[in-house]
Design a protein around this motif. Structure first.
Motif, short mmCIF file in Angstrom:
data_model
loop_
_atom_site.label_atom_id
_atom_site.label_comp_id
_atom_site.label_asym_id
_atom_site.label_seq_id
_atom_site.Cartn_x
_atom_site.Cartn_y
_atom_site.Cartn_z
N ALA A 13 0.82 -1.21 0.00
CA ALA A 13 0.00 0.00 0.00
C ALA A 13 0.84 1.25 0.00
CB ALA A 13 -0.93 0.00 1.21
N ALA A 14 1.99 1.19 0.65
CA ALA A 14 2.88 2.34 0.67
C ALA A 14 4.29 1.83 0.85
CB ALA A 14 2.51 3.28 1.82
N PHE A 15 5.23 2.58 0.37
CA PHE A 15 6.62 2.18 0.48
C PHE A 15 7.34 3.12 1.43
CE2 PHE A 15 5.22 0.54 -3.55
CZ PHE A 15 5.72 -0.74 -3.52
N ALA A 16 8.15 2.52 2.34
CA ALA A 16 8.91 3.32 3.28
C ALA A 16 9.92 4.15 2.51
CB ALA A 16 9.63 2.42 4.28
N LEU A 17 10.06 5.42 2.89
CA LEU A 17 10.98 6.30 2.21
C LEU A 17 12.32 6.37 2.92
CD1 LEU A 17 8.56 9.21 1.34
CD2 LEU A 17 9.30 7.32 -0.09
N ALA A 18 12.53 5.45 3.84
CA ALA A 18 13.75 5.49 4.62
C ALA A 18 14.84 4.68 3.95
CB ALA A 18 13.52 4.96 6.03
N GLY A 19 15.50 5.22 2.96
CA GLY A 19 16.73 4.61 2.47
C GLY A 19 16.50 3.43 1.55
N LEU A 20 17.29 3.38 0.50
CA LEU A 20 17.18 2.30 -0.47
C LEU A 20 17.63 0.98 0.09
CD1 LEU A 20 17.05 1.01 -3.27
CD2 LEU A 20 19.25 2.05 -3.76
N GLY A 177 8.47 -17.54 4.87
CA GLY A 177 7.53 -16.92 3.94
C GLY A 177 8.11 -15.76 3.18
N LEU A 178 9.35 -15.86 2.73
CA LEU A 178 10.00 -14.82 1.92
C LEU A 178 10.06 -13.49 2.67
CD1 LEU A 178 8.21 -15.49 -1.51
CD2 LEU A 178 9.92 -16.89 -0.36
N VAL A 179 10.15 -13.54 3.98
CA VAL A 179 9.98 -12.34 4.80
C VAL A 179 11.03 -11.29 4.49
CG1 VAL A 179 9.86 -11.43 7.15
CG2 VAL A 179 8.88 -13.68 6.63
N GLY A 180 12.30 -11.68 4.46
CA GLY A 180 13.36 -10.71 4.26
C GLY A 180 13.31 -10.02 2.91
N VAL A 185 12.04 -5.35 -0.74
CA VAL A 185 11.33 -4.81 -1.90
C VAL A 185 10.30 -3.76 -1.46
CG1 VAL A 185 9.72 -5.39 -3.75
CG2 VAL A 185 11.71 -6.82 -3.35
N ASN A 186 9.58 -4.04 -0.38
CA ASN A 186 8.55 -3.11 0.06
C ASN A 186 9.12 -1.84 0.65
OD1 ASN A 186 6.74 -5.03 -0.75
ND2 ASN A 186 6.10 -5.64 1.30
N SER A 187 10.39 -1.87 1.05
CA SER A 187 11.02 -0.66 1.59
C SER A 187 11.54 0.25 0.48
CB SER A 187 12.18 -1.04 2.52
OG SER A 187 13.29 -1.54 1.80
N LEU A 188 11.55 -0.22 -0.75
CA LEU A 188 12.04 0.58 -1.86
C LEU A 188 10.95 1.51 -2.38
CD1 LEU A 188 13.94 -2.08 -4.01
CD2 LEU A 188 14.93 -0.44 -2.43
N ASN A 253 6.47 -9.82 -8.01
CA ASN A 253 5.16 -9.30 -7.64
C ASN A 253 5.05 -7.80 -7.76
OD1 ASN A 253 4.15 -11.85 -7.14
ND2 ASN A 253 4.49 -11.76 -4.93
N VAL A 254 6.18 -7.10 -7.86
CA VAL A 254 6.12 -5.65 -8.05
C VAL A 254 6.62 -5.26 -9.44
CG1 VAL A 254 6.31 -5.13 -5.59
CG2 VAL A 254 8.40 -5.28 -6.96
N GLY A 255 6.66 -6.22 -10.35
CA GLY A 255 6.95 -5.92 -11.75
C GLY A 255 8.41 -5.92 -12.14
N ILE A 256 9.30 -6.38 -11.27
CA ILE A 256 10.72 -6.44 -11.60
C ILE A 256 11.00 -7.74 -12.36
CG2 ILE A 256 13.06 -6.61 -10.64
CD1 ILE A 256 12.05 -4.91 -8.28
N PRO A 257 11.68 -7.68 -13.51
CA PRO A 257 12.00 -8.90 -14.25
C PRO A 257 12.88 -9.84 -13.40
CG PRO A 257 12.37 -6.96 -15.62
CD PRO A 257 12.16 -6.47 -14.22
#
Length: 441
Positions: A13-20, A177-180, A185-188, A253-257
Motif C-alpha cells: 500500500a505504501a513504500f517506506a521512504l527510509a533509504g534504499l 515466507g520470503l519475509v526478508g 522490496v517493500n522498503s524501496l 510481484n512488483v513488476g521487476i524482471p
C-alpha cells in the motif's frame, strides 16, 4: 527454499521512504584499484569450485557451533551473515545490513553494491541465507548463498567495470515466507524499484541428485542461462517445483524482471530426467531437503560447479551490455480513477523525438491499484488507435492490484505519438485507480 507460499502476497500500500538499502549506515571499504583491462576484454570467469565449497564449509562450521542450524532468529544465521559481510567488505563492496522483525525475532538482510555502473539500470543477484531449524541448510540454501558470494568476489578480483550497476543480496527468513526479501522490496520507493532491470535468484543449486532447471520468467534472463548450459552441452528444463516459492517472487510481484536456477528439492527424478542428466530415477532431487542431513555431504560438486559458473556468466552478460540511452523511458504518474463496473478510462503517455517504429519488444510497465484485479481488462492503445490486449478479466483472480511489465510487439506502430493505457472494471463492488504506467523503448 520454503515449502509453500500463499497464492497472493498482500499488495504493497505504501513504500517506506527510509533509504534504499537498509537501516543502519553502510560499511564501505577502500575504493578498488583501476582495472587492468577494459570491459570488452573481460570474460566471465570460471569460478573455482574449491572457493565455493570453502564458503559451504564455513556455513557448516557455523551451524555445528550454533545448535545445528542457521535459522532466522538463531545465532547461526547472524554468524553466517557476518561471515559473508566480512568477505565483501574486504573486497571493496559497499555493504549494508537491513533489520526487520519476524516471529518475534530480529532478522537481517545483507546488501552489497559494487562501485560504478548506471544505477538506473541495476542488475541484482541474490539468495536466501537462512536454513530451516532442523538442519544446517548447506544445499538449502548455503549453495546459492556461497555461489552468489563467490560471484561477487570474482567481480572484485576482475575489477569489473560493468555498464550497469551491480548489487547482491542475501535474504533472511525466507523459510518463514520470503519475509526478508519482501521487506527489502517493500522498503524501496517506486522510483528505486524501477531502477532494478533484473533480479536473479539462486535457491538450491547443488542438489545431490540434481536436475538443471531454469526459471521461465523474464525471457532475456531465461535465454541467458539456457545459452550457457547449451554451450556446455547440458540440457535444461523449465523450473516448476519451486515456482513462486523463493525470493524472486517478492521482486516479480512488483513488476521487476526475474530469473534464476534450481537443481530440485523433494520431487522425484523421473526416468527420462535420469537418462538426460544422470543420477537416480525414483529418488528425490534432494533427499535431505529440510532435514538434518543437509550438510556438506549433501552437495553434488558437478551441479554446484556448473551452476556457479552459470551465475557468473549471467552477471557478466547482463551487466556489461550497453546502457539504454536517456529518454528511452516515457512515464506518467498522474492518477486516473477506474469507476466500478463503469466505462473504460485512459491514461496517456506522449512519445516524441524518436524515429521509425516502436520496437518488437516494447515494455509496458503498469501499476494499477485495485481491490479485485480479476475485474479489470487492460489494453495498450497505439497512437493510431490499434489496441493491444494486456490483460483479460477473470472472476477467479481475487488478488489485489496489477503491478507488472508486459511485452508488446509494437513494430507495426509509429513510435512517436500519444500512447494510452485503457482500463475497464467490468464487474461490481471493487474499486481502484491507475497509479502510474510507462513505456520503455
Amino acid at each position: 527454499m520454503r515449502l509453500s507460499v500463499p497464492r497472493h502476497a498482500a499488495a504493497v500500500a505504501a513504500f517506506a521512504l527510509a533509504g534504499l538499502l537498509a537501516s543502519g549506515a553502510p560499511t564501505a571499504s577502500a575504493a578498488p584499484a583501476a582495472p587492468t583491462a577494459p570491459v570488452s576484454a573481460l570474460a566471465a570467469p570460471d569460478l573455482p569450485l574449491a572457493n565455493v565449497k570453502a564458503h559451504l564449509s564455513q556455513f557448516q562450521t557455523i551451524a555445528t557451533s550454533n545448535g545445528g542450524n542457521r535459522a532466522h532468529g538463531r545465532a547461526g544465521y547472524k554468524a553466517s551473515l557476518d561471515y559473508v559481510k566480512a568477505k565483501l567488505d574486504a573486497a571493496g563492496f559497499t555493504t549494508s545490513v537491513q533489520q526487520f522483525t519476524s516471529s518475534g525475532a530480529t532478522g537481517y538482510n545483507l546488501i552489497a553494491d559494487w562501485p560504478g555502473g548506471d544505477v538506473n539500470q541495476t542488475v541484482m543477484a541474490g539468495a536466501h541465507l537462512d536454513s530451516v531449524s532442523s538442519g544446517p541448510g548447506i544445499n538449502d540454501n548455503g549453495s546459492g548463498s556461497a555461489a552468489v558470494l563467490e560471484t561477487a568476489l570474482a567481480v572484485s578480483r576482475a575489477q569489473l567495470q560493468p555498464a550497469k550497476h551491480l548489487r547482491f543480496g542475501w535474504w533472511g527468513a525466507e523459510e518463514l515466507g520470503l519475509v526478508g526479501s519482501k521487506y527489502y522490496v517493500n522498503s524501496l520507493p517506486s522510483t528505486e524499484r524501477s531502477k532494478i532491470s533484473g533480479y536473479l535468484n539462486f535457491d538450491m543449486i547443488g542438489s545431490s541428485n540434481p536436475g538443471y532447471f531454469v526459471y521461465d520468467d523474464d525471457p532475456v534472463i531465461e535465454q541467458t542461462f539456457k545459452d550457457y548450459f547449451a554451450g556446455i552441452g547440458v540440457p535444461t528444463e523449465i523450473e516448476t517445483e519451486g515456482d513462486g516459492r523463493s525470493d524472486h517472487a517478492s521482486f516479480k510481484n512488483v513488476g521487476i524482471p526475474v530469473g534464476g536456477l534450481f537443481t530440485g528439492a523433494s520431487r522425484t527424478k523421473s526416468s527420462a530426467q535420469a537418462q538426460m542428466w544422470g543420477g537416480t530415477a525414483g529418488q528425490a532431487f534432494d533427499r535431505c531437503y529440510h532435514s538434518s542431513c543437509d550438510t556438506t555431504s549433501n552437495i553434488n560438486d558437478t551441479a554446484l560447479d556448473r551452476n556457479s559458473d552459470a551465475i557468473a556468466h549471467a552477471v557478466w552478460t547482463l551487466s556489461t551490455g550497453t546502457t539504454v540511452p536517456p529518454g528511452d523511458a516515457y512515464e506518467t504518474t498522474a492518477d486516473v480513477t477506474v469507476p466500478d463496473a463503469g466505462a473504460a478510462v485512459t491514461s496517456t503517455v506522449t512519445v516524441s523525438g524518436r524515429s521509425g517504429n516502436a520496437p518488437a519488444a516494447l515494455k509496458v510497465g503498469v501499476d494499477i491499484k485495485h481491490t479485485w484485479r480479476g475485474d479489470l481488462v487492460v489494453d495498450l492503445l497505439a497512437p493510431d488507435g490499434t489496441a493491444y490486449r494486456l490483460k483479460n478479466s477473470s472472476g477467479s483472480d481475487s488478488a489485489d492490484n496489477v503491478i507488472t511489465t508486459y511485452t508488446v510487439d509494437a513494430s507495426a506502430e509509429t513510435a512517436n505519438g500519444a500512447w494510452k493505457l485503457r482500463v475497464q472494471d467490468v464487474a461490481r463492488y471493487d474499486t481502484g485507480y491507475i497509479d502510474s504506467w510507462k513505456l520503455t523503448f
